[in-house]
Write an enzyme that holds these catalytic residues in place. Structure first.
Site, short mmCIF file in Angstrom:
data_model
loop_
_atom_site.label_atom_id
_atom_site.label_comp_id
_atom_site.label_asym_id
_atom_site.label_seq_id
_atom_site.Cartn_x
_atom_site.Cartn_y
_atom_site.Cartn_z
N HIS A 158 0.94 -1.13 -0.01
CA HIS A 158 0.01 0.11 -0.10
C HIS A 158 0.85 1.22 -0.02
CE1 HIS A 158 -3.47 2.45 1.82
NE2 HIS A 158 -3.94 1.99 0.87
N LYS A 166 3.16 4.45 -0.73
CA LYS A 166 3.28 5.69 -1.84
C LYS A 166 4.70 6.19 -1.48
CE LYS A 166 -1.49 4.88 -1.51
NZ LYS A 166 -2.09 4.23 -0.58
N ASP A 177 16.65 11.74 -7.29
CA ASP A 177 18.15 11.83 -7.12
C ASP A 177 18.61 11.71 -5.54
OD1 ASP A 177 18.74 12.53 -9.48
OD2 ASP A 177 18.88 14.60 -9.35
N HIS A 199 -9.67 11.19 1.73
CA HIS A 199 -8.55 10.04 1.26
C HIS A 199 -7.43 10.31 2.25
CE1 HIS A 199 -5.77 7.23 -0.71
NE2 HIS A 199 -6.97 6.58 -0.87
N LYS A 239 -4.66 10.30 5.23
CA LYS A 239 -4.40 9.60 6.36
C LYS A 239 -3.62 10.33 7.16
CE LYS A 239 -4.63 6.45 2.76
NZ LYS A 239 -6.05 6.13 2.55
N ASP A 260 -1.31 16.25 20.38
CA ASP A 260 -1.15 17.34 21.17
C ASP A 260 -0.69 18.64 20.25
OD1 ASP A 260 -1.43 15.48 23.23
OD2 ASP A 260 0.65 15.11 23.43
#
Length: 567
Positions: A219, A221, A226, A461, A463, A468
């Site tokens: 999952h 991404k 470089d 979408h 996450k 705090d």
């Protein structure tokens, strides 16, 4: 386009199960007619899967992968260390002037146009290497543009390594084969399905004899240019994730990274790239065997993409486009300590029923347990389970404020997952947890986000978690068992009050103008009310908006056949 293929597939399989029972009742009549003609009359989603499944059972049997790939055909490679001379490395150094060498630099990408611009800008300016890892690279306009930029970089002599999870790779196999045929480019697929042809539902249905394995997906991404600048977050490569006119408009967040943390990302990428769970595309895709034909097909597919998408001069956080800042030689970054949380590729073969201390999501939950005042969580797929409820109960017992934001039923692309979450709403409200559900209707009334089409469905979408008011969690992890048990995930815990404030303010705007606030109802114990502040005053619904009795009945029946850990 949902990225949670298995909940979607489970929904279809429950429908398929009922259709199969009906088919068995009609079997004597069907045997008097050509079977394929009757299957074509079925609803397309069910008919396609049922037809292929029956063909497999009556014909060739279970699909299987080719023989394991010899190591010689999957050569080991590592991140290129000699990058100090590159333009991107120089920009990273200039941007870090005055900051401690131990700190990494970060800048949020809240808007889809800026997020796509950042990827294109990095690909065009890379001189040595592009190391890229995604769960999904679609064959739509965004996916084709993205892959063309990688091919152009390879043509300049940049080494391109692209790693894609195999689940959706069948939809873009011609493009992936075409990129792999370019000099300096290599493409590999993670945890391949035995069935190599057909749509996702068909491929999974004909690979169910290996369900325990194929249920585990990569999952992650990750985009590294470089070895100097990196992007992580929630976005896959498809129109919907960059607000490019798709049916869905995902509200998401990425973070651009520089400094020591990028070396950690390279280590994670190399571990996946060289793992036994990864196969080169030439071993799996027949289209990759004839390189000349693959290159020609690729060139044809990416030929007429039009001009580069326009980018607003400022995003909602006040940042200028990454391309403009790169050209000026300095990026606006917040420097802070950060902790990398990453699963390894062998998680797909591990017994995840045991102690999950090494898993990325466990690191995120540990950070939340250390909270002293409040925890703000945004997750499109939120199924707390008994363990999550216990965590919230302890937090509330300590006097912590807990705020959760997820999709309303009308916003989610996974209704069955939402049904799993809905089981816990009343208990969370009893604890004093603040619940907010994003509503497409309320968002349209309040005004769409920059670049968001008024005709598309706005869906959360991103996450994210803010702890705090100073620590930010961002990455690919949803707050559910799939992220804990089944998927490999990647995330960062960044100790930056500045970034925490930016995320909090962004989510606050969506909560105030585009979301339902849930509260306990007065009509009966366990009842819930959905509250919205509209120009005319407070609007209260005693029934879940967008959930008619047919929808509730259908989801309730389907949920009886699906274990929660599969959602």
């Amino acid at each position: 386009m949902s990225e949670r293929a298995f909940p979607s597939l489970l929904t279809e399989l429950q429908r398929l199960r009922w259709a199969f029972h009906a088919w068995c009742l009609m079997l004597p009549w069907l045997l008097r007619k050509p079977l394929s003609r009757e299957l074509r009359r079925l609803r397309p989603g069910i008919g396609s899967v049922l037809g292929h499944a029956l063909a497999a059972m009556l014909g060739t049997g279970c699909a299987s992968l080719p023989a394991p790939v010899p190591q010689a055909e999957r050569p080991h490679s590592s991140a290129i260390a000699q990058v100090a001379h590159t333009r991107l490395a120089q920009v990273a150094r200039v941007s870090a002037e005055g900051a401690s060498p131990a700190l990494s630099g970060f800048r949020l990408l809240a808007d889809g146009d800026q997020a796509l611009d950042a990827r294109i800008a990095l690909a065009r300016r890379a001189q040595v290497s592009l190391d890229i890892q995604y769960y999904q690279v679609a064959a739509d306009a965004t996916g084709r543009r993205f892959l063309r930029e990688l091919a152009d970089a390879a043509a300049r002599g940049v080494r391109v390594r692209l790693l894609v999870d195999d689940l959706y790779a069948g939809d873009s196999r011609l493009l992936l084969a075409g990129l792999a045929a370019q000099p300096n480019a290599e493409v590999r697929l993670f945890n391949p399905l035995p069935q190599r042809r057909g749509a996702v539902a068909t491929r999974v249905a004909l690979s169910m004899h290996e369900f325990e394995r194929i249920n585990r997906r990569m999952h992650n991404k990750l985009f590294i240019a470089d070895g100097s600048l990196a992007l992580i977050g929630g976005r896959n490569i498809a129109d919907d994730y960059f607000q490019r006119g798709g049916r869905s408009s995902f509200i998401d967040m990425d973070v651009l990274c520089a400094g020591p943390v990028v070396g950690g990302f390279e280590t994670v990428f190399d571990r996946f790239w060289n793992s036994e769970q990864v196969w080169p595309v030439h071993a799996l895709l027949p289209e990759a065997e004839e390189e000349g034909r693959a290159r020609r097909s690729f060139a044809q597919a990416v030929m007429d993409l039009g001009p580069t998408p326009a980018v607003a001069p400022l995003d909602r956080l006040g940042y200028r486009p990454v391309a403009a800042e790169l050209d000026e030689g300095r990026l606006m970054l917040h420097f802070a300590p950060a902790q990398l949380m990453a699963d390894g590729p062998d998680k797909v073969e591990a017994d995840t029923r045991g102690a999950p201390d090494a898993f990325a999501l466990e690191g995120a939950l540990k950070a939340m347990r250390e909270a002293r005042s409040q925890v703000l969580v945004a997750s499109p797929y939120l199924i707390p389970g008994q363990r999550g409820l216990a965590l919230m109960r302890r937090a509330r017992a300590k006097g912590l404020r807990v705020v959760l934001m997820t999709n309303a039923l009308a916003a989610t692309d996974e209704p069955l997952v939402h049904w799993g979450y809905a089981r816990y709403r009343a208990e969370m409200l009893r604890m004093g947890v603040e619940l907010h559900e994003l509503s497409p209707v309320l968002r349209r009334r309040a005004g769409a986000s920059p670049g968001e089409s008024a005709s598309s469905t706005g869906r959360l979408h991103a996450k994210l978690a803010v702890i705090d008011g100073r620590r930010l969690l961002i990455g690919s992890m949803n707050m559910d068992r799939r992220s804990m048990r089944a998927n490999t995930e990647l995330g960062l815990l960044i100790d930056s009050p500045a970034l925490a404030v930016e995320v909090t303010q962004t989510l606050q705007r969506d909560r105030d103008t585009g979301s339902w606030r849930l509260r306990a109802g007065a009509s009966r114990p366990g009842s819930i009310e959905w509250v919205a502040q509209e120009p005319g005053g407070e609007v209260v619904h005693a029934r879940e908006p967008g959930a008619d009795w047919v929808t509730r009945l259908k989801l309730g029946l389907m949920s009886l056949f699906v274990a929660e850990e599969l959602l």
